[in-house]
Scaffold this active site. Sequence first.
Site, PDB file in Angstrom:
ATOM      1  N   ASP A 173       0.953  -1.039  -0.005  1.00 29.61           N
ATOM      2  CA  ASP A 173      -0.095   0.005  -0.019  1.00 29.61           C
ATOM      3  C   ASP A 173       1.050   1.113   0.123  1.00 29.61           C
ATOM      4  O   ASP A 173       1.525   1.553   1.005  1.00 29.61           O
ATOM      5  CB  ASP A 173      -1.027  -0.031   1.163  1.00 29.61           C
ATOM      6  CG  ASP A 173      -1.814   1.202   1.290  1.00 29.61           C
ATOM      7  OD1 ASP A 173      -1.565   2.558   0.817  1.00 29.61           O
ATOM      8  OD2 ASP A 173      -2.916   0.904   1.580  1.00 29.61           O
ATOM      9  N   HIS A 174       1.271   1.900  -1.262  1.00 30.96           N
ATOM     10  CA  HIS A 174       2.317   2.466  -1.333  1.00 30.96           C
ATOM     11  C   HIS A 174       2.001   4.072  -0.296  1.00 30.96           C
ATOM     12  O   HIS A 174       3.006   4.533   0.144  1.00 30.96           O
ATOM     13  CB  HIS A 174       2.282   3.278  -2.854  1.00 30.96           C
ATOM     14  CG  HIS A 174       1.390   4.282  -3.340  1.00 30.96           C
ATOM     15  ND1 HIS A 174       0.269   3.642  -3.676  1.00 30.96           N
ATOM     16  CD2 HIS A 174       1.499   5.406  -3.147  1.00 30.96           C
ATOM     17  CE1 HIS A 174      -0.542   4.587  -4.084  1.00 30.96           C
ATOM     18  NE2 HIS A 174       0.297   5.903  -3.884  1.00 30.96           N
TER      19      HIS A 174
ATOM     20  N   HIS B 268      -5.839   2.667   1.369  1.00 30.57           N
ATOM     21  CA  HIS B 268      -4.965   3.930   1.716  1.00 30.57           C
ATOM     22  C   HIS B 268      -5.527   4.578   3.069  1.00 30.57           C
ATOM     23  O   HIS B 268      -4.930   4.747   3.997  1.00 30.57           O
ATOM     24  CB  HIS B 268      -4.796   4.936   0.790  1.00 30.57           C
ATOM     25  CG  HIS B 268      -4.421   4.402  -0.706  1.00 30.57           C
ATOM     26  ND1 HIS B 268      -3.345   3.232  -0.688  1.00 30.57           N
ATOM     27  CD2 HIS B 268      -4.780   4.294  -1.833  1.00 30.57           C
ATOM     28  CE1 HIS B 268      -3.374   3.081  -1.884  1.00 30.57           C
ATOM     29  NE2 HIS B 268      -4.144   3.681  -2.573  1.00 30.57           N
TER      30      HIS B 268
END
Length: 487
Positions: free
Chosen positions: A187-188, A250
Amino acid sequence: MMLSKEFKMDTEKSAIFIIFGGSGDLAHRKLYPSLFRLYKTGLLKDHFAVIGTARRPWSDDYFRGTVITSLEESFDDDKKIMEEFAKHFFYQSHDVNDSEHYIALKNLAAKLDDQFEAGHNRVYYMAIAPRFFGTVAEHLNSEGLKTKDGYNRLVIEKPFGRDLDSACELNGNISKAFPEDDIYRIDHYLGKEMIQDIPNIRANNPKFEAALNNKYVSNIQVTLAESLGVEDRGGYYETAGVLRDMVQNHIMQIIGSIASDDPEAKDAGVIHKNKCDLFASLKNLTPEEVDKNFVRGQYDTDELGDEKAYRQEDKVAEDSQIETFTAGKVEFNSKRWSGVPFYVRSGKRMPNKASRIDIVFNEKVSELGIKPNTVLTLLIERTNDHSILINGIDYKESGQDFIKFPEEPEFTKACEAYESLIIDILSGNRVHFTLWDELRSTWKYIDSIRERWDSQKADFPNYISGTMGPDSAEMLLERDGNSWIWD
Ligand SMILES: NC(=O)c1ccc[n+]([C@@H]2O[C@H](COP(=O)([O-])OP(=O)(O)OC[C@H]3O[C@@H](n4cnc5c(N)ncnc54)[C@H](OP(=O)(O)O)[C@@H]3O)[C@@H](O)[C@H]2O)c1
């Protein structure tokens, strides 16, 4: 940034990267530039190689050319260093469904491991469509690509499923081939400096930490806003929508970083357990509560009629029911957070790009020496070198001292999210990746909203491009006597 993450850049790492989807957008725009930055720091040096795989029949030279072209878009280094870096890149034409191809891949990886002395370490990176994740993982296992002496780490991009059932199925397939400890779900947002710094900020500021609970917090707001529309990703967006694309992953992970217990924990197991406990305490929604607590929107053209409405975008249905905006009230049943609304909001075609957490304290917080009704804002994407605001101004100039740092912020060490996450993968540090138990809880929650929405036709489009979404997003907070801080 604030309390910068310490990387031992002098410790060279060794690994063979196998990138599925090596000719694709993610690989060229994010992965190769990140690997190049690590090469320039010396973390990757002599003992690594990258195998790009995809169906198209590229040669090694052609592949290297595409890698260099992608670097030239982001860096102005001498081309010579890019060419040296690109000598570590190799291409193998490969169809994920063809078992024979995995044998060729295995042999190439073994040959490159000998050539570069890569320690039998493998990073398998899924930069391909999610429908292939399970197939690839199974073949890596069945065709014997996993090495015995080094590590074998599987990296998975989002989306991880499209609801709880499909996520369970995908997880079942992957976990037949890889143990949970070797799975790195990206999950960047968890690679972003501010998100990684939140536990440090909490642990180093006892007054702030003491105020982070339902006694002193009125509400917490998480906004991830984009000014662009779906651009050329209409086809993908039609299968997702903002709820799946931004909230399930996110936004929930951002809430996890600010609301989990024990920010001083260093052990990945403890950190994840705290996050899992938080998500397990999500207050599930009945269909009526979905109607009350979540709103959805879809963008229309702008006021001048210059921008395309979502329904006019390429590969989008004329009567699409997909939402490009949502705002909602998330609540937890935990001792710490019961009664505190977490207002979340994400949308496309909003006036500006913004990624921020606004923590609104109540009056009682003065007991701790914090001015009543103070708003603390954590900017996930730094703007004009500001990262933390108190009542809208830089925290250092706010006249309040509940946020302090032992050292002045250091703004030079900007580490891109993907670069930071690749360092973690190479170091075996799973703190900044999502675990299956977290996903299970968040999917369950998101499914209840999705199911309700799918059962009712929305009156779309319902907000004009360049605005803050439909009016109902404002009313959601007004009803509770609150208002959005970022407006
Ligand atoms: N792009 C982003 O910024 C981004 C951001 C977050 C997550 N993601 C995720 O990352 C993944 C990749 O996205 P992307 O945007 O890079 O997609 P993309 O540009 O369409 O690339 C897909 C890659 O998969 C290869 N491929 C397709 N079918 C194949 C097959 N049967 N066997 C082997 N290779 C095959 C393609 O090459 P050939 O056609 O030559 O086979 C290409 O290299 C997706 O899961 C996406 O959701 C992407």
